[in-house]
Design an enzyme around this catalytic site. Structure first.
Site, PDB file in Angstrom:
ATOM      1  N   LEU A 298       1.202  -1.431  -0.145  1.00 12.07           N
ATOM      2  CA  LEU A 298      -0.046  -0.096   0.140  1.00 12.07           C
ATOM      3  C   LEU A 298       1.075   1.844  -0.290  1.00 12.07           C
ATOM      4  CD1 LEU A 298      -2.817  -1.048   2.817  1.00 12.07           C
ATOM      5  CD2 LEU A 298      -2.835  -1.006  -0.056  1.00 12.07           C
TER       6      LEU A 298
ATOM      7  N   HIS B 148      -9.560  -2.740   5.586  1.00 11.53           N
ATOM      8  CA  HIS B 148     -10.735  -2.225   4.359  1.00 11.53           C
ATOM      9  C   HIS B 148     -10.334  -1.725   3.247  1.00 11.53           C
ATOM     10  CE1 HIS B 148      -9.510   2.357   5.392  1.00 11.53           C
ATOM     11  NE2 HIS B 148     -10.239   2.354   4.671  1.00 11.53           N
TER      12      HIS B 148
ATOM     13  N   HIS C  88     -12.843  -3.434  -4.569  1.00 11.17           N
ATOM     14  CA  HIS C  88     -11.610  -3.569  -4.130  1.00 11.17           C
ATOM     15  C   HIS C  88     -12.072  -4.636  -2.870  1.00 11.17           C
ATOM     16  CE1 HIS C  88     -12.897   0.723  -3.095  1.00 11.17           C
ATOM     17  NE2 HIS C  88     -12.610   0.503  -2.038  1.00 11.17           N
TER      18      HIS C  88
ATOM     19  N   ASP D 179     -18.667   7.274   8.843  1.00  9.14           N
ATOM     20  CA  ASP D 179     -17.947   6.564   9.241  1.00  9.14           C
ATOM     21  C   ASP D 179     -16.014   6.560   9.393  1.00  9.14           C
ATOM     22  OD1 ASP D 179     -16.672   6.329   6.828  1.00  9.14           O
ATOM     23  OD2 ASP D 179     -18.264   4.706   6.446  1.00  9.14           O
ATOM     24  N   VAL D 180     -15.408   6.512  10.404  1.00 12.56           N
ATOM     25  CA  VAL D 180     -14.163   6.783  10.384  1.00 12.56           C
ATOM     26  C   VAL D 180     -13.051   6.877   9.143  1.00 12.56           C
ATOM     27  CG1 VAL D 180     -14.005   6.029  12.696  1.00 12.56           C
ATOM     28  CG2 VAL D 180     -13.005   4.579  11.011  1.00 12.56           C
ATOM     29  N   ASP D 181     -13.998   5.799   8.476  1.00  9.15           N
ATOM     30  CA  ASP D 181     -13.226   5.886   7.180  1.00  9.15           C
ATOM     31  C   ASP D 181     -13.215   7.154   5.916  1.00  9.15           C
ATOM     32  OD1 ASP D 181     -11.885   5.210   4.129  1.00  9.15           O
ATOM     33  OD2 ASP D 181     -13.913   3.972   3.309  1.00  9.15           O
TER      34      ASP D 181
ATOM     35  N   ARG E 117     -15.205  16.387  17.195  1.00  8.98           N
ATOM     36  CA  ARG E 117     -16.216  16.885  17.875  1.00  8.98           C
ATOM     37  C   ARG E 117     -17.466  16.145  17.782  1.00  8.98           C
ATOM     38  NH1 ARG E 117     -18.221  21.677  19.598  1.00  8.98           N
ATOM     39  NH2 ARG E 117     -20.370  21.859  19.552  1.00  8.98           N
TER      40      ARG E 117
ATOM     41  N   ARG F 155     -17.338  16.310   1.493  1.00 10.73           N
ATOM     42  CA  ARG F 155     -16.651  15.438   0.337  1.00 10.73           C
ATOM     43  C   ARG F 155     -17.340  15.332  -0.629  1.00 10.73           C
ATOM     44  NH1 ARG F 155     -20.033  11.452  -1.299  1.00 10.73           N
ATOM     45  NH2 ARG F 155     -19.213   9.556  -1.665  1.00 10.73           N
TER      46      ARG F 155
ATOM     47  N   HIS G 182     -10.987  16.792 -10.876  1.00 11.39           N
ATOM     48  CA  HIS G 182     -11.219  17.538 -11.679  1.00 11.39           C
ATOM     49  C   HIS G 182     -10.507  17.822 -12.932  1.00 11.39           C
ATOM     50  CE1 HIS G 182      -7.818  20.992 -13.195  1.00 11.39           C
ATOM     51  NE2 HIS G 182      -8.284  21.673 -11.679  1.00 11.39           N
TER      52      HIS G 182
END
Length: 489
Positions: free
Chosen positions: A82, A145, A172, A220-222, A244, A273, A283
């Site tokens: 990775l 993940h 994936h 989610d934390v991703d 927060r 996002r 872009h």
């Protein structure tokens, strides 16, 4: 002696924070005693586990402590791969700072998964039956993940594979599941079969699985990690605060809920996002380069058999971003056409962006992807032959994770820690300045040959008039784009 002093320091911190802890969580005296005991026990476990962890310094989260089991996965060639898979594909060609990889993102998601599950365990562990095994599996789920991502991340599965293997259902996410099993078997990692199953997917205590990959509402934390990491790397503003939001979450009826006062922050998450998708990930020049890279892979595939390596993790883990350099520097004549595209990319002689338009809202439900054939058929100019292989059309969907639906309607809130009721919040009760529509469809057209830009742009305008009765693009194609010539090698 040193360990005793460190433990004494932990106890002192806990004692000094006792009263503040009660006020923050709104607990009665008896509830506080139970929760505080849980917090002390959890801190004891953390102290012991730190003796067997490795500290990695991250530019976003600072010190990340990786436990012994997780290190067994990290210190494998499959996970280390990775480091050679960029998180944002070719975005660094437009945003030079976007050179971070899936390795950093995986560690960051691991860290935030640990933070989230530990917080829930400390405050609601006894009520929800959260044990150390749950904490371990959530952390591993965060770490692993994205281990199934291909070269240049989403370029591989969104641009290359659909063209070389149309109709093939490959993702994936599925490769990540297969890769986890492969790593465990290959490296003889000692992990309970039940824990391994829950790392990959779990219907038990669903709120734990939602911490990393939340299929209910997308929080989610991703996302927490990649939004924070990507905005920093690209210099994009970020009004969302994941810390927060994590400080104001609570599990109710097997669902992670948030304090009502965080509703605006939740909207900021989805809006940030979407902004990243619009300004960075899609872009126009980034997409031009990704389309060129996909074409280079297509031309190289017959010789390198790239698409055949997706069938098993044993072959797949050997694919990473270095394949670009391998194609570029190869001596085989079979790769000459692919090398010419890569050379154009290096010299920034890109597919020329002609124009784009946003699909009108009233046509959104009936929209079908525009093809190169549609543009070619709209050509009216004589004397120039426009072929489908000269035109590239990119159909882009940008939403707030739920298509045309307001994603916050899927989020449950609570008033405060003394209340036991969860509820939904209508956006009109939050602010009238929030979006009223939640989906964009952008149609872009590119010319592979610079000298055809004017012809392609004209055909694109004709297509809009034929389809919608008006030109829906914002402005015409700049004249400076219409006088270029195809590079020769």
């Amino acid at each position: 002696m040193v360990l005793r002093n460190l433990r004494a320091a932990f106890d002192m911190i806990l004692e000094l924070g006792d009263q503040k802890f009660s006020r923050t969580m709104g607990l009665r005296h008896d509830e506080h005693d139970e929760a505080f005991t849980l917090s002390q026990n959890a801190t004891g476990h953390v102290f012991q586990e730190r003796l067997h962890t490795k500290c990695m310094h991250d530019n976003v989260h600072r010190s990340i402590y990786v436990d012994a089991l997780s290190l067994r996965f990290v210190d494998t060639e499959q996970f280390q791969r990775l480091r050679d898979v960029r998180q944002l594909g070719l975005c660094h060609m437009v945003y030079p700072g976007a050179v971070h990889t899936r390795f950093e993102h995986s560690l960051g998601t691991y860290y935030l998964a640990d933070q989230a599950v530990t917080r829930i365990k400390n405050f609601q562990g006894a009520e929800l039956g959260i044990d150390r095994s749950d904490v371990k599996t959530v952390k591993l789920a965060g770490l692993l993940h994205d281990i199934g991502h291909g070269p240049f991340s989403h370029v591989f599965d969104n641009e290359f594979l659909p063209k070389i293997l149309p109709g093939e259902k490959w993702s994936h996410e599925e490769m990540s599941v297969d890769m986890i099993d492969y790593i465990v078997d290959l490296h003889h990692i000692d992990i309970d079969s039940g824990d391994l199953r829950r790392v990959k997917s779990s219907k038990e205590k669903r709120f734990l699985y939602d911490i990393v990959a939340n299929g209910r509402n997308g929080i989610d934390v991703d996302k927490f990690d990649y939004i924070e990491r990507d905005t920093r790397a690209c210099g994009i503003g970020n009004s969302f605060s994941y810390s927060r939001l994590m400080e104001n979450m609570r599990v109710m009826d097997d669902e992670i809920c948030y304090r009502a006062k965080e509703a605006r922050n939740v909207y900021n998450l989805f809006q940030t996002r979407a902004d990243l998708h619009r300004t960075v990930y899609t872009h126009p020049k980034v997409k031009a380069m990704e389309l060129m890279l996909a074409d280079a892979f297509l031309l190289a595939n017959d010789y390198l058999l790239i698409s055949e390596q997706i069938q098993s993790p044993e072959d797949f883990w050997k694919l990473d971003d270095t394949i670009l350099k391998a194609i570029e520097t190869a001596c085989q004549p079979e790769l000459k056409s692919a090398q010419e595209i890569i050379l154009r990319l290096r010299r920034r002689q890109l597919y020329q962006f002609c124009n784009e338009y946003a699909v009108p809202k009233e046509m959104m439900n009936h929209f079908k992807d525009v093809t190169a054939k549609d543009i070619v058929c709209a050509q009216t100019r004589s004397g120039v032959e426009l072929r489908e292989e000269d035109v590239v059309v990119n159909n882009q969907k940008i939403d707030l994770t739920r298509g045309q639906e307001d994603p916050v309607r899927s989020v449950s809130f609570f008033q405060d820690y003394e209340s036991n009721e969860k509820f939904k919040i209508q956006k009109e009760r939050i602010s009238h300045l929030l979006p009223s529509f939640f989906l964009d469809r952008i149609v872009r057209v590119y010319s592979k040959k610079p000298e055809l830009v004017e012809v392609v742009a004209e055909a694109f305008e004709n297509f809009q008039l034929k389809t919608y009765g008006i030109k829906t693009q914002v402005h015409g194609t700049p004249s400076g784009k219409k006088n270029k010539r195809t590079p020769s090698f």
